[in-house]
Design a protein around this motif. Structure first.
Motif, PDB file in Angstrom:
ATOM      1  N   HIS A  79      40.394  42.477  49.902  1.00 59.90           N
ATOM      2  CA  HIS A  79      41.743  42.793  48.999  1.00 59.90           C
ATOM      3  C   HIS A  79      42.334  41.443  48.710  1.00 59.90           C
ATOM      4  O   HIS A  79      42.398  40.311  49.292  1.00 59.90           O
ATOM      5  CB  HIS A  79      42.646  43.590  49.994  1.00 59.90           C
ATOM      6  CG  HIS A  79      41.916  44.645  50.746  1.00 59.90           C
ATOM      7  ND1 HIS A  79      41.834  46.081  49.938  1.00 59.90           N
ATOM      8  CD2 HIS A  79      41.501  44.892  51.821  1.00 59.90           C
ATOM      9  CE1 HIS A  79      41.346  46.813  50.949  1.00 59.90           C
ATOM     10  NE2 HIS A  79      41.066  46.009  51.957  1.00 59.90           N
ATOM     11  N   GLN A  81      45.481  39.687  46.444  1.00 62.02           N
ATOM     12  CA  GLN A  81      47.236  40.175  46.052  1.00 62.02           C
ATOM     13  C   GLN A  81      47.633  38.887  45.673  1.00 62.02           C
ATOM     14  O   GLN A  81      47.561  38.104  46.215  1.00 62.02           O
ATOM     15  CB  GLN A  81      47.741  40.766  47.054  1.00 62.02           C
ATOM     16  CG  GLN A  81      49.037  41.178  46.846  1.00 62.02           C
ATOM     17  CD  GLN A  81      49.312  42.565  46.031  1.00 62.02           C
ATOM     18  OE1 GLN A  81      48.573  43.526  46.363  1.00 62.02           O
ATOM     19  NE2 GLN A  81      50.138  42.495  44.915  1.00 62.02           N
ATOM     20  N   ARG A 100      41.168  41.389  35.382  1.00 63.23           N
ATOM     21  CA  ARG A 100      40.706  41.916  36.450  1.00 63.23           C
ATOM     22  C   ARG A 100      39.415  42.185  36.319  1.00 63.23           C
ATOM     23  O   ARG A 100      38.470  41.978  37.518  1.00 63.23           O
ATOM     24  CB  ARG A 100      41.587  43.399  36.158  1.00 63.23           C
ATOM     25  CG  ARG A 100      41.429  44.334  37.347  1.00 63.23           C
ATOM     26  CD  ARG A 100      42.183  45.506  37.331  1.00 63.23           C
ATOM     27  NE  ARG A 100      41.689  46.630  38.328  1.00 63.23           N
ATOM     28  CZ  ARG A 100      42.056  46.663  39.422  1.00 63.23           C
ATOM     29  NH1 ARG A 100      42.873  45.816  39.896  1.00 63.23           N
ATOM     30  NH2 ARG A 100      41.632  47.401  40.267  1.00 63.23           N
ATOM     31  N   SER A 112      40.374  46.125  46.327  1.00 58.28           N
ATOM     32  CA  SER A 112      41.618  46.245  45.731  1.00 58.28           C
ATOM     33  C   SER A 112      41.990  44.957  44.950  1.00 58.28           C
ATOM     34  O   SER A 112      41.709  43.844  45.546  1.00 58.28           O
ATOM     35  CB  SER A 112      42.431  46.749  46.266  1.00 58.28           C
ATOM     36  OG  SER A 112      42.934  45.972  47.275  1.00 58.28           O
ATOM     37  N   ASP A 114      45.569  43.253  43.495  1.00 55.53           N
ATOM     38  CA  ASP A 114      47.063  43.471  43.485  1.00 55.53           C
ATOM     39  C   ASP A 114      47.228  44.723  43.777  1.00 55.53           C
ATOM     40  O   ASP A 114      48.194  45.604  43.088  1.00 55.53           O
ATOM     41  CB  ASP A 114      47.328  43.315  41.967  1.00 55.53           C
ATOM     42  CG  ASP A 114      47.636  41.901  41.389  1.00 55.53           C
ATOM     43  OD1 ASP A 114      47.579  41.080  42.346  1.00 55.53           O
ATOM     44  OD2 ASP A 114      47.598  41.640  40.360  1.00 55.53           O
ATOM     45  N   GLU A 116      45.911  47.643  43.476  1.00 58.92           N
ATOM     46  CA  GLU A 116      45.003  48.775  42.833  1.00 58.92           C
ATOM     47  C   GLU A 116      43.597  48.917  43.253  1.00 58.92           C
ATOM     48  O   GLU A 116      42.785  47.795  43.056  1.00 58.92           O
ATOM     49  CB  GLU A 116      45.148  48.296  41.136  1.00 58.92           C
ATOM     50  CG  GLU A 116      44.845  49.809  40.445  1.00 58.92           C
ATOM     51  CD  GLU A 116      45.047  49.373  38.920  1.00 58.92           C
ATOM     52  OE1 GLU A 116      44.116  49.724  38.277  1.00 58.92           O
ATOM     53  OE2 GLU A 116      45.776  48.388  38.659  1.00 58.92           O
ATOM     54  N   GLN A 117      43.229  50.092  43.537  1.00 60.20           N
ATOM     55  CA  GLN A 117      41.928  50.024  43.957  1.00 60.20           C
ATOM     56  C   GLN A 117      40.944  49.975  42.705  1.00 60.20           C
ATOM     57  O   GLN A 117      41.200  50.160  41.514  1.00 60.20           O
ATOM     58  CB  GLN A 117      41.524  51.646  44.274  1.00 60.20           C
ATOM     59  CG  GLN A 117      42.349  51.890  45.662  1.00 60.20           C
ATOM     60  CD  GLN A 117      41.534  51.270  46.834  1.00 60.20           C
ATOM     61  OE1 GLN A 117      41.946  50.398  47.469  1.00 60.20           O
ATOM     62  NE2 GLN A 117      40.542  51.902  47.263  1.00 60.20           N
TER      63      GLN A 117
END
Length: 141
Positions: A79, A81, A100, A112, A114, A116-117
């Motif tokens: 993940h 972020q 992305r 993920s 940010d 979002e998956q």
């Protein structure tokens, strides 16, 4: 160069400012350079990080440098972020999507980005199959 792990961690702690690091989570609230991360976080700590909350310096476009460091040190990263939300809400949706996909291309094991998956079609777009149908291996790019 800081030889002892404790000295390196103390050094990056001073530079990073307020941050939190649990067993597999690292939250960095101040923008630092990728080199400081690489030099300051011991390899055995970096290899256990599954979730990284990162603040990028918006003036320097150092995302490629960060992805180089993360892909070679944070092997368990799932993940990612960005705390300063490097994606400007007014930015072209196509540019946001390309950024992305670029992140996913460089870090193919992310679940993920940010918050979002990552969808399966995004994985396919970011890293297509070879002509004979096999997924492109990370070592081949």
């Amino acid at each position: 160069l800081l030889e002892k792990h404790k000295d390196r961690w103390n050094h990056i702690s001073k530079i990073a400012g307020p941050h939190r690091q649990d067993d597999s989570l690292l939250i960095m609230n101040r923008a630092i350079s990728p080199q400081v991360f690489k030099d300051g976080v011991p390899p055995q700590v970096a290899s256990r990080i599954e979730t990284l909350h990162l603040t990028l310096n918006e003036e320097d476009d150092n995302l490629p440098e960060w992805l180089d460091v993360l892909s070679t040190s944070c092997f368990e990263l799932q993940h990612l972020q960005f705390l300063n939300n490097m994606t400007n809400k007014e930015e072209c949706p196509r540019a946001v999507r390309m950024r992305r996909l670029y992140i996913l291309y460089r870090l193919p094991n992310l679940i993920s980005i940010d918050g979002e998956q990552v969808a399966s079609f995004e994985r396919q777009l970011a890293r297509p199959n070879t002509p004979n149908g096999h997924r492109v291996d990370r070592k081949e790019w």
